[in-house]
Write an enzyme that holds these catalytic residues in place. Sequence first.
Site, PDB file in Angstrom:
ATOM      1  N   GLU A 193      -9.756  -1.738   5.386  1.00  0.00           N
ATOM      2  CA  GLU A 193     -10.215  -1.190   6.771  1.00  0.00           C
ATOM      3  C   GLU A 193     -11.552  -2.044   7.386  1.00  0.00           C
ATOM      4  O   GLU A 193     -12.388  -2.435   6.142  1.00  0.00           O
ATOM      5  CB  GLU A 193     -10.758   0.118   6.852  1.00  0.00           C
ATOM      6  CG  GLU A 193      -9.347   1.158   6.587  1.00  0.00           C
ATOM      7  CD  GLU A 193      -8.619   1.120   8.007  1.00  0.00           C
ATOM      8  OE1 GLU A 193      -8.653   0.424   8.932  1.00  0.00           O
ATOM      9  OE2 GLU A 193      -8.091   2.361   8.223  1.00  0.00           O
ATOM     10  N   HIS A 225      -7.195  -4.411  10.538  1.00  0.00           N
ATOM     11  CA  HIS A 225      -6.929  -4.269   8.901  1.00  0.00           C
ATOM     12  C   HIS A 225      -5.581  -5.084   8.519  1.00  0.00           C
ATOM     13  O   HIS A 225      -4.767  -4.892   9.331  1.00  0.00           O
ATOM     14  CB  HIS A 225      -7.160  -2.608   8.592  1.00  0.00           C
ATOM     15  CG  HIS A 225      -5.701  -1.853   9.066  1.00  0.00           C
ATOM     16  ND1 HIS A 225      -5.758  -0.853   9.387  1.00  0.00           N
ATOM     17  CD2 HIS A 225      -4.252  -2.299   8.919  1.00  0.00           C
ATOM     18  CE1 HIS A 225      -4.551  -0.076   9.644  1.00  0.00           C
ATOM     19  NE2 HIS A 225      -3.678  -1.190   9.260  1.00  0.00           N
ATOM     20  N   ASP A 227       0.912  -1.142   0.096  1.00  0.00           N
ATOM     21  CA  ASP A 227       0.128   0.144   0.120  1.00  0.00           C
ATOM     22  C   ASP A 227       0.659   1.195  -0.074  1.00  0.00           C
ATOM     23  O   ASP A 227       1.940   1.152   0.056  1.00  0.00           O
ATOM     24  CB  ASP A 227      -0.929  -0.062   1.187  1.00  0.00           C
ATOM     25  CG  ASP A 227      -0.318  -0.343   2.540  1.00  0.00           C
ATOM     26  OD1 ASP A 227       0.919  -0.599   2.394  1.00  0.00           O
ATOM     27  OD2 ASP A 227      -1.225  -0.581   3.682  1.00  0.00           O
ATOM     28  N   ASN A 265      -6.998  -2.607  14.547  1.00  0.00           N
ATOM     29  CA  ASN A 265      -8.419  -2.644  14.537  1.00  0.00           C
ATOM     30  C   ASN A 265      -8.822  -4.144  13.343  1.00  0.00           C
ATOM     31  O   ASN A 265      -9.780  -4.309  12.904  1.00  0.00           O
ATOM     32  CB  ASN A 265      -9.155  -1.459  13.608  1.00  0.00           C
ATOM     33  CG  ASN A 265      -8.537  -0.999  12.389  1.00  0.00           C
ATOM     34  OD1 ASN A 265      -7.656  -1.618  11.819  1.00  0.00           O
ATOM     35  ND2 ASN A 265      -9.237   0.013  11.580  1.00  0.00           N
TER      36      ASN A 265
HETATM   37  C1  GLP Z   1      -0.374   0.637   8.479  1.00  0.00           C
HETATM   38  C2  GLP Z   1      -0.094  -0.456   7.261  1.00  0.00           C
HETATM   39  C3  GLP Z   1      -0.144  -1.824   7.538  1.00  0.00           C
HETATM   40  C4  GLP Z   1       0.302  -2.355   8.698  1.00  0.00           C
HETATM   41  C5  GLP Z   1      -0.245  -1.385  10.077  1.00  0.00           C
HETATM   42  C6  GLP Z   1       0.318  -1.874  11.402  1.00  0.00           C
HETATM   43  O1  GLP Z   1      -1.601   1.026   8.748  1.00  0.00           O
HETATM   44  N1  GLP Z   1      -0.687  -0.095   6.147  1.00  0.00           N
HETATM   45  O2  GLP Z   1       0.127  -2.430   6.578  1.00  0.00           O
HETATM   46  O3  GLP Z   1       0.218  -3.712   9.195  1.00  0.00           O
HETATM   47  O4  GLP Z   1      -0.084  -0.024   9.809  1.00  0.00           O
HETATM   48  O5  GLP Z   1       1.212  -1.027  11.792  1.00  0.00           O
HETATM   49  P1  GLP Z   1       2.465  -1.402  12.788  1.00  0.00           P
HETATM   50  O6  GLP Z   1       3.073  -2.480  12.627  1.00  0.00           O
HETATM   51  O7  GLP Z   1       3.288   0.059  12.991  1.00  0.00           O
HETATM   52  O8  GLP Z   1       1.623  -1.479  14.041  1.00  0.00           O
END
Ligand code: GLP
Length: 244
Positions: free
Chosen positions: A143, A138, A67, A136
């Site tokens: 989402e 995702h 993404d 959440n």
């Molecule tokens: C972002 C990314 C996700 C990732 C998530 C969790 O929103 N788009 O791919 O898994 O964050 O992030 P973190 O690893 O910092 O908790």
Amino acid sequence: MKIIVTDSYDEMSKAAAEIFEKEIRQDSKIVLGLATGSTPIGTYEELVRKYKEEKLDFSGVTTFNLDEYVGLDVKDPNSYRFFMEEHLFNHVNTNNENTHVPDGMTVNPDEYGEKYDKMIEAAGGIRIQLLGIGSNGHIAFNEPDEELPVGTGLVNLTIQTIEDNARFFKSKEQVPTQAISMGMGSIMKAKKIVILASGEGKAEIIKKLLERGKVSTRIPATFLLLHPDVTLVCDRKAYSLVGR
Ligand code: GLP
């Protein structure tokens, strides 16, 4: 789902990097699906170490990232292209032409998303996909919602995700409200998936993921329960509420 619980973040990162290392050594022309966020940073550090100290070769590897924020260009330190360069691409011998991160500046994200999915297909599909998980539930930027996108395209971020990710920006207002994200179908096509989770902040969602035994578009990660080859690699803190 195969589950590996480690004592620490570092152990989690090493375990995940080992899975990737094995795949890369088996197929030097492998197609990898890569993720951003703070969780995979240690995994990338370990892969860089393996490149430098153990001759892990990335020269034939193709990568596709999950993404990118809409409106951030590649030079923006908060863009996911910047993140990937900083944590992996600048430190290993990947060929720039073969590393793909969705273009956050594209004028037509949905059209671009279709092309991105076709590029993945043309490259032979993703052999192994790395994932984090949002608090959440995702995955990528898919989402919780009534419906989930199948293919790659434009998505709106939830307030929770904007708040979770605000720590990387100067203020919450600067977090983009939209992203281009690989869709659920694009992710589920990967032959093998490794999902990481670390820390107490992920304990609730890991419990939900593992204990409900149901899929729900309100917890996008539950769709991974339908995939034949998923490994959850998490530390004890993220696993701490399972069974309680
Ligand atoms: C972002 C990314 C996700 C990732 C998530 C969790 O929103 N788009 O791919 O898994 O964050 O992030 P973190 O690893 O910092 O908790």
